[in-house]
Design a protein around this motif. Structure first.
Motif, PDB file in Angstrom:
ATOM      1  N   MET A  80      -3.884 -10.916 -29.308  1.00  0.00           N
ATOM      2  CA  MET A  80      -4.766 -12.037 -29.601  1.00  0.00           C
ATOM      3  C   MET A  80      -4.695 -12.332 -31.088  1.00  0.00           C
ATOM      4  O   MET A  80      -4.748 -11.423 -31.910  1.00  0.00           O
ATOM      5  N   SER A  81      -4.621 -13.613 -31.474  1.00  0.00           N
ATOM      6  CA  SER A  81      -4.523 -13.987 -32.872  1.00  0.00           C
ATOM      7  C   SER A  81      -5.856 -13.775 -33.566  1.00  0.00           C
ATOM      8  O   SER A  81      -6.906 -13.629 -32.932  1.00  0.00           O
ATOM      9  N   LYS A  82      -5.757 -13.776 -34.910  1.00  0.00           N
ATOM     10  CA  LYS A  82      -6.979 -13.581 -35.710  1.00  0.00           C
ATOM     11  C   LYS A  82      -7.960 -14.715 -35.454  1.00  0.00           C
ATOM     12  O   LYS A  82      -9.176 -14.503 -35.407  1.00  0.00           O
ATOM     13  N   GLN A  83      -7.451 -15.924 -35.273  1.00  0.00           N
ATOM     14  CA  GLN A  83      -8.317 -17.072 -35.007  1.00  0.00           C
ATOM     15  C   GLN A  83      -9.067 -16.907 -33.692  1.00  0.00           C
ATOM     16  O   GLN A  83     -10.261 -17.183 -33.589  1.00  0.00           O
ATOM     17  N   LYS A  84      -8.352 -16.407 -32.660  1.00  0.00           N
ATOM     18  CA  LYS A  84      -9.002 -16.180 -31.362  1.00  0.00           C
ATOM     19  C   LYS A  84     -10.003 -15.040 -31.451  1.00  0.00           C
ATOM     20  O   LYS A  84     -11.035 -15.051 -30.800  1.00  0.00           O
ATOM     21  N   ASP A  85      -9.675 -14.009 -32.269  1.00  0.00           N
ATOM     22  CA  ASP A  85     -10.619 -12.905 -32.459  1.00  0.00           C
ATOM     23  C   ASP A  85     -11.920 -13.420 -33.044  1.00  0.00           C
ATOM     24  O   ASP A  85     -13.017 -13.053 -32.581  1.00  0.00           O
ATOM     25  N   CYS A  86     -11.820 -14.266 -34.060  1.00  0.00           N
ATOM     26  CA  CYS A  86     -13.011 -14.814 -34.702  1.00  0.00           C
ATOM     27  C   CYS A  86     -13.826 -15.655 -33.718  1.00  0.00           C
ATOM     28  O   CYS A  86     -15.063 -15.609 -33.709  1.00  0.00           O
ATOM     29  N   ALA A  87     -13.126 -16.400 -32.874  1.00  0.00           N
ATOM     30  CA  ALA A  87     -13.819 -17.221 -31.875  1.00  0.00           C
ATOM     31  C   ALA A  87     -14.565 -16.339 -30.884  1.00  0.00           C
ATOM     32  O   ALA A  87     -15.712 -16.607 -30.528  1.00  0.00           O
ATOM     33  N   ALA A  88     -13.905 -15.253 -30.417  1.00  0.00           N
ATOM     34  CA  ALA A  88     -14.557 -14.339 -29.478  1.00  0.00           C
ATOM     35  C   ALA A  88     -15.763 -13.672 -30.130  1.00  0.00           C
ATOM     36  O   ALA A  88     -16.818 -13.525 -29.504  1.00  0.00           O
ATOM     37  N   PHE A  89     -15.649 -13.259 -31.409  1.00  0.00           N
ATOM     38  CA  PHE A  89     -16.765 -12.648 -32.118  1.00  0.00           C
ATOM     39  C   PHE A  89     -17.955 -13.603 -32.143  1.00  0.00           C
ATOM     40  O   PHE A  89     -19.095 -13.222 -31.851  1.00  0.00           O
ATOM     41  N   ALA A  90     -17.678 -14.863 -32.507  1.00  0.00           N
ATOM     42  CA  ALA A  90     -18.759 -15.845 -32.639  1.00  0.00           C
ATOM     43  C   ALA A  90     -19.411 -16.133 -31.285  1.00  0.00           C
ATOM     44  O   ALA A  90     -20.640 -16.235 -31.179  1.00  0.00           O
ATOM     45  N   ILE A  91     -18.582 -16.261 -30.244  1.00  0.00           N
ATOM     46  CA  ILE A  91     -19.111 -16.563 -28.907  1.00  0.00           C
ATOM     47  C   ILE A  91     -20.005 -15.426 -28.409  1.00  0.00           C
ATOM     48  O   ILE A  91     -21.113 -15.639 -27.904  1.00  0.00           O
ATOM     49  N   ILE A  92     -19.525 -14.194 -28.552  1.00  0.00           N
ATOM     50  CA  ILE A  92     -20.283 -13.038 -28.058  1.00  0.00           C
ATOM     51  C   ILE A  92     -21.548 -12.832 -28.869  1.00  0.00           C
ATOM     52  O   ILE A  92     -22.621 -12.525 -28.323  1.00  0.00           O
ATOM     53  N   LEU A  93     -21.472 -13.010 -30.197  1.00  0.00           N
ATOM     54  CA  LEU A  93     -22.652 -12.847 -31.046  1.00  0.00           C
ATOM     55  C   LEU A  93     -23.716 -13.866 -30.667  1.00  0.00           C
ATOM     56  O   LEU A  93     -24.910 -13.535 -30.546  1.00  0.00           O
ATOM     57  N   GLN A 108     -19.973  -2.438 -35.522  1.00  0.00           N
ATOM     58  CA  GLN A 108     -19.553  -1.777 -36.756  1.00  0.00           C
ATOM     59  C   GLN A 108     -19.988  -2.574 -37.992  1.00  0.00           C
ATOM     60  O   GLN A 108     -20.389  -1.997 -39.015  1.00  0.00           O
ATOM     61  N   ASP A 109     -19.959  -3.899 -37.882  1.00  0.00           N
ATOM     62  CA  ASP A 109     -20.371  -4.753 -38.997  1.00  0.00           C
ATOM     63  C   ASP A 109     -21.882  -4.868 -39.111  1.00  0.00           C
ATOM     64  O   ASP A 109     -22.393  -5.493 -40.051  1.00  0.00           O
ATOM     65  N   GLY A 110     -22.616  -4.288 -38.164  1.00  0.00           N
ATOM     66  CA  GLY A 110     -24.075  -4.328 -38.211  1.00  0.00           C
ATOM     67  C   GLY A 110     -24.680  -5.632 -37.723  1.00  0.00           C
ATOM     68  O   GLY A 110     -25.871  -5.874 -37.915  1.00  0.00           O
ATOM     69  N   LYS A 111     -23.894  -6.460 -37.056  1.00  0.00           N
ATOM     70  CA  LYS A 111     -24.410  -7.742 -36.575  1.00  0.00           C
ATOM     71  C   LYS A 111     -25.090  -7.623 -35.212  1.00  0.00           C
ATOM     72  O   LYS A 111     -25.888  -8.473 -34.829  1.00  0.00           O
ATOM     73  N   ILE A 112     -24.744  -6.584 -34.472  1.00  0.00           N
ATOM     74  CA  ILE A 112     -25.425  -6.281 -33.219  1.00  0.00           C
ATOM     75  C   ILE A 112     -25.687  -4.779 -33.171  1.00  0.00           C
ATOM     76  O   ILE A 112     -25.171  -4.023 -34.006  1.00  0.00           O
ATOM     77  N   LYS A 113     -26.488  -4.331 -32.196  1.00  0.00           N
ATOM     78  CA  LYS A 113     -26.815  -2.914 -32.058  1.00  0.00           C
ATOM     79  C   LYS A 113     -26.080  -2.338 -30.847  1.00  0.00           C
ATOM     80  O   LYS A 113     -25.812  -3.042 -29.877  1.00  0.00           O
ATOM     81  N   GLU A 114     -25.792  -1.049 -30.966  1.00  0.00           N
ATOM     82  CA  GLU A 114     -25.063  -0.354 -29.907  1.00  0.00           C
ATOM     83  C   GLU A 114     -25.814   0.909 -29.522  1.00  0.00           C
ATOM     84  O   GLU A 114     -26.270   1.656 -30.387  1.00  0.00           O
ATOM     85  N   LYS A 115     -25.983   1.152 -28.229  1.00  0.00           N
ATOM     86  CA  LYS A 115     -26.615   2.366 -27.735  1.00  0.00           C
ATOM     87  C   LYS A 115     -25.683   2.994 -26.695  1.00  0.00           C
ATOM     88  O   LYS A 115     -25.058   2.297 -25.908  1.00  0.00           O
ATOM     89  N   VAL A 116     -25.605   4.321 -26.729  1.00  0.00           N
ATOM     90  CA  VAL A 116     -24.736   5.036 -25.799  1.00  0.00           C
ATOM     91  C   VAL A 116     -25.592   5.763 -24.781  1.00  0.00           C
ATOM     92  O   VAL A 116     -26.491   6.529 -25.145  1.00  0.00           O
ATOM     93  N   TYR A 117     -25.319   5.521 -23.499  1.00  0.00           N
ATOM     94  CA  TYR A 117     -26.008   6.192 -22.406  1.00  0.00           C
ATOM     95  C   TYR A 117     -24.945   6.880 -21.555  1.00  0.00           C
ATOM     96  O   TYR A 117     -24.268   6.229 -20.751  1.00  0.00           O
ATOM     97  N   GLY A 118     -24.772   8.166 -21.782  1.00  0.00           N
ATOM     98  CA  GLY A 118     -23.724   8.900 -21.079  1.00  0.00           C
ATOM     99  C   GLY A 118     -22.360   8.402 -21.520  1.00  0.00           C
ATOM    100  O   GLY A 118     -22.001   8.444 -22.693  1.00  0.00           O
ATOM    101  N   LYS A 119     -21.600   7.869 -20.574  1.00  0.00           N
ATOM    102  CA  LYS A 119     -20.275   7.344 -20.877  1.00  0.00           C
ATOM    103  C   LYS A 119     -20.283   5.822 -21.096  1.00  0.00           C
ATOM    104  O   LYS A 119     -19.241   5.234 -21.361  1.00  0.00           O
TER     105      LYS A 119
END
Length: 214
Positions: free
Chosen positions: A1-14, A53-64
């Motif tokens: 995936m190109s860097k441009q598509k990566d940025c688009a996916a980041f923005a959409i998911i955020l 990793q960038d601190g823009k969202i939170k991550e929690k681990v539950y088992g696996k």
């Protein structure tokens, strides 16, 4: 995936996590967004991990399993007074909604009644047709009233008595025939249906008739 598509996916998911403001797994994000935005699960996982990793969202681990959700610090803290105000506004809007729904139901009922009613043009045609029929009915009524061949009460009574006599005779003969057939069937080696077929006997039921009431 190109860097441009990566940025688009980041923005959409955020934006999706922020708008929904509820936890999702990577699989959830992939399933909810891939059809519209056409990126794969690997891209979704990569974007989520980078956003966390960038601190823009939170991550929690539950088992696996890892769960991702929007950073709650970005949302305005609502106090008790604000909640009461919102509750009041909700109540007012709910009341308005109920009134509007009631008004809509009334208008729908009126519309249905109007749709089932005749138009002015249709009523005019109906009135014209009825006016044309009235003289015909008047003439028919006059003929009936002026006729000299009416059935007298005596004739009517005679017909009624004859009908009763014929019905009585019908029942009597049917009972006699039934008794006679039953007596024969006591020594007959076959059943009643076969007996009727061999002798060619036809019953009232075969012709869908029944003895009328008196």
């Amino acid at each position: 995936m190109s860097k441009q598509k990566d940025c688009a996916a980041f923005a959409i998911i955020l934006k999706y996590l922020t708008d929904q403001n509820r936890p999702f797994s990577a699989q959830d994000i992939f399933q909810n967004l891939q059809q519209e935005h056409h990126f794969g699960k690997t891209a979704a996982v990569k974007a989520l991990e980078q956003l966390a990793q960038d601190g823009k969202i939170k991550e929690k681990v539950y088992g696996k399993q890892k769960i991702y959700f929007a950073d709650q610090e970005q949302f305005t803290v609502v106090g008790e007074a604000d909640l009461k105000t919102l509750d009041k506004q909700i109540g007012e809007q709910s009341e308005k909604l109920q009134n509007l729904q009631q008004s809509c139901r009334q208008m729908e009922a009126e519309l249905k009644e109007l749709n089932n009613s005749m138009t002015t043009q249709e009523m005019s045609v109906e009135i014209t047709a009825l006016k044309q029929e009235c003289p015909l009915y008047r003439e028919k009524l006059w003929k009936i009233k002026s006729a000299s061949n009416h059935v007298t009460p005596e004739d009517k009574e005679q017909v009624h008595n004859e009908r009763k006599r014929y019905i009585k005779e019908w029942r009597k003969r049917k009972r006699m025939a039934t008794d006679l057939i039953d007596a024969v069937l006591e020594g007959y080696p076959k059943n009643k249906k076969q007996f009727y077929e061999e002798l060619g006997i036809e019953t009232d039921e075969d012709h869908s008739v029944a003895v009328p009431d008196m």
